[in-house]
Design a protein around this motif. Structure first.
Motif, PDB file in Angstrom:
ATOM      1  N   ALA A   1     -27.726   8.438 -23.986  1.00 37.20           N
ATOM      2  CA  ALA A   1     -27.776   9.477 -24.405  1.00 37.20           C
ATOM      3  C   ALA A   1     -26.727   9.919 -25.611  1.00 37.20           C
ATOM      4  N   LEU A   2     -25.595   8.677 -26.207  1.00 38.03           N
ATOM      5  CA  LEU A   2     -25.073   9.137 -27.803  1.00 38.03           C
ATOM      6  C   LEU A   2     -25.365   7.633 -28.304  1.00 38.03           C
ATOM      7  N   GLY A   3     -26.649   7.486 -28.207  1.00 36.58           N
ATOM      8  CA  GLY A   3     -26.912   6.463 -29.494  1.00 36.58           C
ATOM      9  C   GLY A   3     -27.202   4.841 -29.002  1.00 36.58           C
ATOM     10  N   ARG A   4     -27.385   4.079 -29.739  1.00 35.03           N
ATOM     11  CA  ARG A   4     -27.215   2.533 -28.829  1.00 35.03           C
ATOM     12  C   ARG A   4     -25.466   2.293 -28.764  1.00 35.03           C
ATOM     13  N   GLY A   5     -25.423   1.336 -28.232  1.00 35.01           N
ATOM     14  CA  GLY A   5     -23.936   1.157 -28.407  1.00 35.01           C
ATOM     15  C   GLY A   5     -22.805   1.271 -26.235  1.00 35.01           C
ATOM     16  N   ALA A   6     -21.395   0.457 -26.260  1.00 36.64           N
ATOM     17  CA  ALA A   6     -21.117   0.608 -25.354  1.00 36.64           C
ATOM     18  C   ALA A   6     -20.487   1.152 -25.337  1.00 36.64           C
ATOM     19  N   TYR A   7     -20.536   2.140 -23.458  1.00 38.78           N
ATOM     20  CA  TYR A   7     -20.437   3.073 -23.258  1.00 38.78           C
ATOM     21  C   TYR A   7     -19.206   3.304 -22.345  1.00 38.78           C
ATOM     22  N   PHE A   8     -17.723   4.061 -22.355  1.00 44.87           N
ATOM     23  CA  PHE A   8     -16.938   4.015 -21.072  1.00 44.87           C
ATOM     24  C   PHE A   8     -16.589   5.360 -20.652  1.00 44.87           C
ATOM     25  N   ALA A   9     -15.775   5.381 -19.964  1.00 44.40           N
ATOM     26  CA  ALA A   9     -15.079   6.518 -19.309  1.00 44.40           C
ATOM     27  C   ALA A   9     -13.513   6.240 -18.800  1.00 44.40           C
ATOM     28  N   GLU A  10     -13.068   7.330 -19.281  1.00 43.99           N
ATOM     29  CA  GLU A  10     -11.665   8.093 -19.283  1.00 43.99           C
ATOM     30  C   GLU A  10     -11.254   8.118 -17.667  1.00 43.99           C
ATOM     31  N   THR A  11     -12.085   7.901 -16.799  1.00 41.86           N
ATOM     32  CA  THR A  11     -12.070   8.393 -15.971  1.00 41.86           C
ATOM     33  C   THR A  11     -12.497   7.045 -14.486  1.00 41.86           C
ATOM     34  N   SER A  12     -12.013   6.442 -13.602  1.00 37.56           N
ATOM     35  CA  SER A  12     -12.234   5.892 -12.944  1.00 37.56           C
ATOM     36  C   SER A  12     -13.629   6.200 -12.428  1.00 37.56           C
ATOM     37  N   CYS A  13     -13.150   7.571 -11.493  1.00 38.80           N
ATOM     38  CA  CYS A  13     -14.496   7.555 -10.570  1.00 38.80           C
ATOM     39  C   CYS A  13     -15.744   7.656 -11.376  1.00 38.80           C
ATOM     40  N   LEU A  14     -15.968   7.834 -12.283  1.00 35.21           N
ATOM     41  CA  LEU A  14     -17.065   8.327 -13.491  1.00 35.21           C
ATOM     42  C   LEU A  14     -17.493   6.290 -13.348  1.00 35.21           C
ATOM     43  N   ALA A  15     -16.642   5.339 -13.591  1.00 36.59           N
ATOM     44  CA  ALA A  15     -16.894   4.291 -14.805  1.00 36.59           C
ATOM     45  C   ALA A  15     -17.342   3.291 -12.812  1.00 36.59           C
ATOM     46  N   ASP A  16     -16.614   3.985 -11.857  1.00 34.45           N
ATOM     47  CA  ASP A  16     -17.030   3.393 -10.221  1.00 34.45           C
ATOM     48  C   ASP A  16     -18.619   4.097 -10.008  1.00 34.45           C
ATOM     49  N   LYS A  17     -19.268   5.213 -10.358  1.00 36.91           N
ATOM     50  CA  LYS A  17     -20.296   5.496 -10.254  1.00 36.91           C
ATOM     51  C   LYS A  17     -20.960   4.390 -10.621  1.00 36.91           C
ATOM     52  N   TYR A  18     -21.048   3.576 -11.812  1.00 34.49           N
ATOM     53  CA  TYR A  18     -22.242   2.231 -12.716  1.00 34.49           C
ATOM     54  C   TYR A  18     -21.463   1.224 -11.766  1.00 34.49           C
ATOM     55  N   SER A  19     -20.557   1.197 -10.877  1.00 30.25           N
ATOM     56  CA  SER A  19     -20.126   0.420  -9.999  1.00 30.25           C
ATOM     57  C   SER A  19     -20.951  -0.621  -8.425  1.00 30.25           C
ATOM     58  N   PRO A  20     -22.100  -1.030  -8.781  1.00 31.39           N
ATOM     59  CA  PRO A  20     -22.657  -1.546  -7.079  1.00 31.39           C
ATOM     60  C   PRO A  20     -22.162  -2.547  -6.663  1.00 31.39           C
ATOM     61  N   LEU A  21     -22.111  -2.087  -5.218  1.00 34.26           N
ATOM     62  CA  LEU A  21     -21.756  -3.375  -4.486  1.00 34.26           C
ATOM     63  C   LEU A  21     -21.788  -4.979  -4.188  1.00 34.26           C
ATOM     64  N   GLY A  22     -20.764  -5.660  -5.134  1.00 34.74           N
ATOM     65  CA  GLY A  22     -20.910  -7.147  -5.141  1.00 34.74           C
ATOM     66  C   GLY A  22     -21.410  -8.117  -4.154  1.00 34.74           C
ATOM     67  N   PRO A  23     -21.965  -9.386  -4.723  1.00 31.88           N
ATOM     68  CA  PRO A  23     -22.741 -10.296  -3.400  1.00 31.88           C
ATOM     69  C   PRO A  23     -21.464 -10.139  -2.047  1.00 31.88           C
ATOM     70  N   ASP A  24     -20.075 -10.161  -2.791  1.00 25.75           N
ATOM     71  CA  ASP A  24     -18.980 -10.436  -1.900  1.00 25.75           C
ATOM     72  C   ASP A  24     -17.803  -9.136  -1.544  1.00 25.75           C
ATOM     73  N   GLY A  25     -19.307  -8.133  -1.539  1.00 24.73           N
ATOM     74  CA  GLY A  25     -19.281  -6.724  -0.707  1.00 24.73           C
ATOM     75  C   GLY A  25     -17.409  -5.959  -1.603  1.00 24.73           C
ATOM     76  N   LEU A  26     -17.230  -6.253  -2.373  1.00 26.87           N
ATOM     77  CA  LEU A  26     -16.513  -5.808  -3.730  1.00 26.87           C
ATOM     78  C   LEU A  26     -17.718  -5.123  -5.197  1.00 26.87           C
ATOM     79  N   HIS A  27     -16.902  -4.413  -5.161  1.00 33.54           N
ATOM     80  CA  HIS A  27     -17.566  -3.195  -6.712  1.00 33.54           C
ATOM     81  C   HIS A  27     -16.430  -4.185  -8.129  1.00 33.54           C
ATOM     82  N   SER A  28     -17.081  -3.793  -8.867  1.00 30.87           N
ATOM     83  CA  SER A  28     -16.194  -4.720 -10.270  1.00 30.87           C
ATOM     84  C   SER A  28     -16.299  -3.796 -11.231  1.00 30.87           C
ATOM     85  N   LEU A  29     -14.947  -3.750 -11.638  1.00 29.67           N
ATOM     86  CA  LEU A  29     -15.068  -2.869 -13.160  1.00 29.67           C
ATOM     87  C   LEU A  29     -14.259  -3.523 -13.987  1.00 29.67           C
TER      88      LEU A  29
END
Length: 299
Positions: free
Chosen positions: A183-211
């Motif tokens: 949306a803002l062009g090519r690059g790595a995207y970052f959030a200032e709120t942890s809950c926004l970043a959490d939306k992009y963190s699916p459940l891992g194989p061990d039942g934990l998410h990653s940030l």
């Protein structure tokens, strides 16, 4: 060229696990910076290194603190996130690149009339608040950051495989931004709120998410309040972070979702890998607790 001997040891409640896959480097050891962060366990190693450090209780407390404090988004009840394991990445080559980038940005931006950490919307000149992660970070974390290059900790949410790839081999700018439709062009995207970043963190194989908690040298920030517009009967992207940075006046892009999507959240796009250092990887669980509602952050 030799490398630090692979070993596993305990020091100040920190377990260090050397990764032999990353110990082969090119270049001269003298090219590496003479000093790494003082809280790093392997900062005194004279040879190139890549270590994954499991952090102790005190450091987990600081990162859990910033995780909780930035868990805010208007009109949403956030999930409480609890860290199960915190890993610190100590990589001599990535740190060297990052330090050089910080030095270049600092030298360039300190010659300007306004400090780099002052963020204004183009044309209107409206003053933007500093990243939430900077304003609400515990003192122990904020004291590490350098104002002259507008350095900040920012959140990056992704799946486990991608997170492990980033801490092992850095951000891949050819793939970066695909989840956000660039949306803002090519690059790595970052959030200032942890809950926004959490939306992009699916459940891992061990039942934990990653940030990832990433150190970012933002430099002079370009602010975009409109992501797209209609042009010639087609919906066009308003800004390209890569092109904005290439012009030389700015070093990163801030997208304000409040105006674009009526969502009280902001995101940053950085197109230069050397301006980023993925310092922490959080493995965490979500806990549904309606009573957990951190207060709205101040400016």
């Amino acid at each position: 060229m030799g490398a630090c001997t692979s070993r596993r040891y305990r020091s100040q409640n920190v377990v260090v696990i050397n990764d032999p896959r990353r110990l082969s480097r090119e270049g001269n050891p003298e090219d590496f910076p003479p000093q790494f962060p003082e809280y790093w366990v392997t900062g005194d190693c004279p040879q190139p290194f890549h270590n994954i450090v499991e952090c102790g209780t005190e450091e987990v407390t600081h990162v859990q603190d910033i995780l909780d404090r930035t868990m805010f988004m208007a009109n949403e009840v956030p999930h409480k996130m609890k860290i199960s394991k915190l890993l610190r990445i100590e990589d001599s080559r990535m740190w060297h690149q990052y330090e050089r980038s910080c030095a270049c940005l600092s030298e360039a931006r300190t010659q300007e009339d306004e400090p780099a950490d002052v963020i204004r919307t183009p044309f209107s000149g409206t003053l933007q608040p500093k990243p939430l992660t900077w304003r609400l970070a515990p003192e122990e974390l904020r004291n590490r950051l350098r104002l002259e290059c507008n350095e900040a900790y920012l959140w990056h949410g992704t799946d486990r495989k991608s997170a492990e790839g980033i801490i092992g081999h850095h951000f891949d700018m050819k793939r970066a931004g695909s989840v956000n439709a660039k949306a803002l062009g090519r690059g790595a995207y970052f959030a200032e709120t942890s809950c926004l970043a959490d939306k992009y963190s699916p459940l891992g194989p061990d039942g934990l998410h990653s940030l990832l908690l990433v150190r970012a040298a933002l430099g002079r920030v370009y602010v975009e309040t409109r992501y797209t517009k209609w042009r010639g009967g087609r919906l066009k992207r308003m800004v390209s972070a890569k092109n904005v940075v290439k012009e030389g006046k700015y070093d990163s892009v801030l997208g304000d979702r409040k105006y674009a999507f009526n969502t009280d959240a902001r995101e940053y796009c950085v197109s230069n890998t050397s301006q980023l250092y993925p310092e922490y990887m959080l493995l965490y669980s979500r806990e549904d607790d309606p009573a957990f509602l951190p207060g709205q952050p101040g400016k």
